[in-house]
Design a protein around this motif. Structure first.
Motif, short mmCIF file in Angstrom:
data_model
loop_
_atom_site.label_atom_id
_atom_site.label_comp_id
_atom_site.label_asym_id
_atom_site.label_seq_id
_atom_site.Cartn_x
_atom_site.Cartn_y
_atom_site.Cartn_z
N LYS A 76 32.52 48.38 39.01
CA LYS A 76 32.51 46.86 38.31
C LYS A 76 33.37 46.94 37.24
O LYS A 76 33.89 45.92 36.84
N SER A 77 33.46 47.85 36.37
CA SER A 77 34.05 47.76 35.12
C SER A 77 35.68 47.67 35.37
O SER A 77 36.32 46.73 34.87
N PHE A 78 36.28 48.11 36.49
CA PHE A 78 37.77 47.87 36.85
C PHE A 78 37.74 46.66 37.42
O PHE A 78 38.81 46.00 37.12
N PHE A 79 36.91 46.24 38.24
CA PHE A 79 36.97 44.96 38.76
C PHE A 79 36.99 43.88 37.74
O PHE A 79 37.60 42.83 38.05
N THR A 80 36.31 43.88 36.81
CA THR A 80 35.89 43.02 35.71
C THR A 80 37.20 42.76 35.06
O THR A 80 37.64 41.79 34.41
N LYS A 81 37.94 43.98 34.52
CA LYS A 81 39.07 43.99 33.53
C LYS A 81 40.62 43.60 34.17
O LYS A 81 41.32 43.39 33.68
N ASN A 82 40.29 43.78 35.55
CA ASN A 82 41.75 43.46 36.30
C ASN A 82 41.80 42.67 37.49
O ASN A 82 40.64 42.20 37.63
N GLY A 83 42.73 42.61 38.21
CA GLY A 83 42.81 41.69 39.61
C GLY A 83 43.92 40.95 39.73
O GLY A 83 43.78 39.82 40.48
N LEU A 84 44.83 40.92 38.69
CA LEU A 84 45.99 40.00 38.76
C LEU A 84 46.98 40.50 39.74
O LEU A 84 47.48 41.91 40.03
N VAL A 85 47.57 39.74 40.80
CA VAL A 85 48.48 40.08 41.88
C VAL A 85 49.48 39.26 41.87
O VAL A 85 49.49 37.79 41.71
N LEU A 86 50.52 39.83 42.11
CA LEU A 86 51.78 39.09 42.42
C LEU A 86 52.30 38.86 43.78
O LEU A 86 52.55 40.19 44.36
N TRP A 87 52.40 37.78 44.34
CA TRP A 87 53.04 37.96 45.80
C TRP A 87 54.45 37.20 45.45
O TRP A 87 54.65 36.00 45.41
N GLU A 88 55.60 37.95 45.82
CA GLU A 88 56.88 37.45 45.91
C GLU A 88 57.34 37.18 47.29
O GLU A 88 57.46 38.15 48.23
#
Length: 254
Positions: free
Chosen positions: A143-155
């Protein structure tokens, strides 16, 4: 009697040696496959970064594999890899970007996806224990990682789109399971009613959820890999497309 005992001991010794060498061969092959895929990914990343322009990046990669669909980057993970679009959902399970046989496979779009439209995308990848491919998506189970992260780049060759992961859920992989969800029903473009129904189902099944504001016309990205906490399970991360303003705001916070 002693002769029979010695014979049994010799046979047992040979069997142990055969088992030992078989395990050594298997481990060697696993490490070799990891080495090959890591070297290939490094080469492809170098090739992409060395290109003189954005369009040249994809031209160079498409020369190696015309099935190239785009490039996926998941922040704070090792996922920084090309994604292909094959004729089915089988070939790239066991073939690398060059088309060579490799148990790591390649990240690939679901064959039901219409990659030419601005709709929802489903991307598959093996959950490798050596942390290649989608191996590090398990980090989002904390949960701690999920909360702090999650930005995804699709090129893609046409544009760049940022997404924010807002849901993580474990689903059965077999269509025979009563709790099975056919994600391809949510691929491509959805009308507002279908999108609302999708979000309600995701929320009711999610292990992890981030409250974000959804808008009409939002695009969604499904990252799908194996889940080893249940038999034939799937770990699914769902991300929502972001506007330029939302992207900059998330970048500032992170």
């Amino acid at each position: 009697m002693q002769t029979a005992t010695r014979k049994i001991a010799r046979i047992a010794s040979w069997l142990l040696l055969i088992i030992f060498f078989s395990l050594c061969c298997k481990i060697t092959l696993l490490y070799h496959a990891t080495f090959l895929v890591q070297r290939q990914n490094q080469h492809l990343t170098t090739l992409k970064n060395a290109a003189s322009s954005y369009n040249a990046q994809f031209a160079a990669l498409s020369e190696i594999n015309p099935d190239l669909a785009g490039w996926l980057t998941v922040d704070e993970t090792s996922v920084d890899l090309p994604v292909v679009f094959g004729r089915d959902n089988q070939w790239y399970l066991e073939h690398d970007f060059n088309g060579d046989t490799n148990r790591h496979g390649t990240l690939f779009l679901d064959a039901a996806t219409n990659s030419d439209t601005a709709g929802n995308l489903i991307i598959y990848g093996h959950n490798m224990k050596d942390n290649t491919m989608f191996g590090e998506l398990d980090l989002f189970k904390a949960k701690s990682f999920f909360t702090k992260n999650g930005l995804v780049l699709w090129e893609t060759e046409q544009d760049k789109t940022y997404y924010q992961i807002f849901a993580g859920l474990v689903l059965p992989g077999s269509s025979l399971s009563p709790n099975y969800i056919d994600l391809t029903n949510w691929a491509n473009e959805l009308n507002d009613t279908a999108a609302t129904d999708m979000l309600q189902q995701l929320h009711s099944r999610a292990n992890l959820w981030r409250n974000v504001q959804h808008h009409s016309g939002d695009r969604y990205l499904f990252l799908v890999t194996c889940d080893y906490t249940k038999s034939n399970g799937r770990w699914v991360l769902v991300a929502q497309s972001l506007s330029e303003e939302e992207t900059e705001r998330i970048k500032e916070v992170s």
